[in-house]
Design an enzyme around this catalytic site. Structure first.
Site, PDB file in Angstrom:
ATOM      1  N   THR A  63       0.822  -1.209   0.000  1.00 30.53           N
ATOM      2  CA  THR A  63       0.000   0.000   0.000  1.00 30.53           C
ATOM      3  C   THR A  63       0.856   1.261   0.000  1.00 30.53           C
ATOM      4  O   THR A  63       1.952   1.289   0.544  1.00 30.53           O
ATOM      5  CB  THR A  63      -0.948   0.043   1.221  1.00 30.53           C
ATOM      6  OG1 THR A  63      -0.188  -0.094   2.414  1.00 30.53           O
ATOM      7  CG2 THR A  63      -2.008  -1.031   1.136  1.00 30.53           C
ATOM      8  N   GLU A 127      -4.678   3.916   3.282  1.00 32.74           N
ATOM      9  CA  GLU A 127      -3.696   3.062   2.602  1.00 32.74           C
ATOM     10  C   GLU A 127      -4.265   2.679   1.249  1.00 32.74           C
ATOM     11  O   GLU A 127      -5.317   2.046   1.177  1.00 32.74           O
ATOM     12  CB  GLU A 127      -3.446   1.800   3.419  1.00 32.74           C
ATOM     13  CG  GLU A 127      -2.999   2.089   4.844  1.00 32.74           C
ATOM     14  CD  GLU A 127      -2.757   0.805   5.627  1.00 32.74           C
ATOM     15  OE1 GLU A 127      -3.364  -0.222   5.309  1.00 32.74           O
ATOM     16  OE2 GLU A 127      -1.956   0.868   6.553  1.00 32.74           O
TER      17      GLU A 127
HETATM   18  C1  FMN Z   1      -8.355  -3.244   0.361  1.00 39.61           C
HETATM   19  C2  FMN Z   1      -7.856  -3.289   1.766  1.00 39.61           C
HETATM   20  C3  FMN Z   1      -8.712  -3.703   2.771  1.00 39.61           C
HETATM   21  C4  FMN Z   1      -8.270  -3.772   4.096  1.00 39.61           C
HETATM   22  N1  FMN Z   1      -9.142  -4.168   5.071  1.00 39.61           N
HETATM   23  C5  FMN Z   1      -8.719  -4.228   6.349  1.00 39.61           C
HETATM   24  C6  FMN Z   1      -9.628  -4.642   7.385  1.00 39.61           C
HETATM   25  O1  FMN Z   1     -10.811  -4.898   7.170  1.00 39.61           O
HETATM   26  N2  FMN Z   1      -9.134  -4.721   8.665  1.00 39.61           N
HETATM   27  C7  FMN Z   1      -7.826  -4.407   8.962  1.00 39.61           C
HETATM   28  O2  FMN Z   1      -7.471  -4.501  10.120  1.00 39.61           O
HETATM   29  N3  FMN Z   1      -6.964  -4.001   8.003  1.00 39.61           N
HETATM   30  C8  FMN Z   1      -7.390  -3.898   6.715  1.00 39.61           C
HETATM   31  N4  FMN Z   1      -6.521  -3.496   5.740  1.00 39.61           N
HETATM   32  C9  FMN Z   1      -5.201  -2.978   6.116  1.00 39.61           C
HETATM   33  C10 FMN Z   1      -4.093  -3.977   5.986  1.00 39.61           C
HETATM   34  O3  FMN Z   1      -4.085  -4.736   7.156  1.00 39.61           O
HETATM   35  C11 FMN Z   1      -2.797  -3.193   5.826  1.00 39.61           C
HETATM   36  O4  FMN Z   1      -2.856  -2.469   4.632  1.00 39.61           O
HETATM   37  C12 FMN Z   1      -1.607  -4.108   5.834  1.00 39.61           C
HETATM   38  O5  FMN Z   1      -1.426  -4.559   7.134  1.00 39.61           O
HETATM   39  C13 FMN Z   1      -0.343  -3.434   5.350  1.00 39.61           C
HETATM   40  O6  FMN Z   1       0.179  -2.657   6.357  1.00 39.61           O
HETATM   41  P1  FMN Z   1       1.624  -2.009   6.230  1.00 39.61           P
HETATM   42  O7  FMN Z   1       1.447  -0.742   5.410  1.00 39.61           O
HETATM   43  O8  FMN Z   1       2.007  -1.713   7.619  1.00 39.61           O
HETATM   44  O9  FMN Z   1       2.546  -2.988   5.562  1.00 39.61           O
HETATM   45  C14 FMN Z   1      -6.945  -3.414   4.412  1.00 39.61           C
HETATM   46  C15 FMN Z   1      -6.085  -2.985   3.387  1.00 39.61           C
HETATM   47  C16 FMN Z   1      -6.520  -2.921   2.080  1.00 39.61           C
HETATM   48  C17 FMN Z   1      -5.583  -2.473   1.012  1.00 39.61           C
END
Ligand code: FMN
Length: 202
Positions: A63, A127
């Site tokens: 992201t 993100e």
């Molecule tokens: C399309 C999408 C949906 C997501 N949905 C959730 C969610 O429902 N719950 C949650 O805790 N994180 C959600 N996330 C967040 C992800 O957990 C997070 O982007 C991932 O941990 C990457 O984190 P980082 O930037 O620290 O690597 C979502 C991310 C994306 C891109």
């Protein structure tokens, strides 16, 4: 409905709903009306920042995060959740980049706005996962995004695999939802730089 900015003012974050089997098995494959409705489109722009580095890449969704001041246009009018739209990464002004022409086009994206309940973040983030294989990272590059619709609330999960599965569904739902004429039009929105090219690299 409380906006994300209003929730940010609370002393305690409301508990996020848990993903249930019923939710998982009954997700629609397309969401939103035939034509984007208020508050959409929402315009976002800013330099790409690193996330928390918890492995978006391993989750299949690297992201691009926007700085706090760049997310106000959405956090001030919309609730937390998962959204879809288009995004464009712009090459640096000096023209030196490892990105190629295909990387700087207007591309479909999914965005998570909130506190990532599964990871219990302390700060509100937006993100953006752009659905495209980039040639290289693009931290520090400017990104423009247009948010066109809402998919679902952010959820808490009992496992990382369940989160990954939902993100995969989000990507399909976003592509289906964007694949309608009134959404396709926004690919050519003046918010994007449609004449963006990559100069020959020396
Ligand atoms: C399309 C999408 C949906 C997501 N949905 C959730 C969610 O429902 N719950 C949650 O805790 N994180 C959600 N996330 C967040 C992800 O957990 C997070 O982007 C991932 O941990 C990457 O984190 P980082 O930037 O620290 O690597 C979502 C991310 C994306 C891109």
């Amino acid at each position: 409905m409380a906006t994300a900015a209003e929730v940010a003012q609370l002393s305690e974050r409301p508990e996020a709903p848990r993903q249930t089997t019923e939710f998982r098995t009954s997700r629609p494959q397309i969401v939103g009306p035939e034509c984007p409705e208020s508050p959409f489109p929402i315009l976002l722009a800013g330099p790409v920042q690193k996330g928390f580095g918890r492995g978006g890449k391993e989750l299949g969704c690297p992201t691009a995060n926007l700085p706090d001041e760049s997310i106000t246009p959405i956090s001030s009018v919309a609730k937390t959740g998962v959204y879809y739209g288009y995004a464009q990464v712009l090459p640096p002004k000096d023209g030196k980049t490892e990105l190629c022409e295909a990387d700087v086009r207007v591309l479909p994206m999914v965005m998570s706005l909130g506190w990532n309940p599964f990871y219990k973040n302390e700060i509100l983030t937006a993100e953006i996962h752009i659905m495209h294989e980039f040639r290289s990272d693009f931290y520090g590059y400017n990104m423009n995004a247009l948010v066109l619709g809402y998919i679902r609330p952010e959820l808490d999960y009992t496992s990382r695999d369940a989160l990954i599965e939902d993100i995969e569904v989000d990507k399909r739902v976003a592509l289906n939802s964007l694949n309608r004429p009134e959404y396709q039009k926004f690919r050519a929105d003046p918010h994007f730089d449609l004449s963006c090219t990559i100069p020959p690299q020396s």
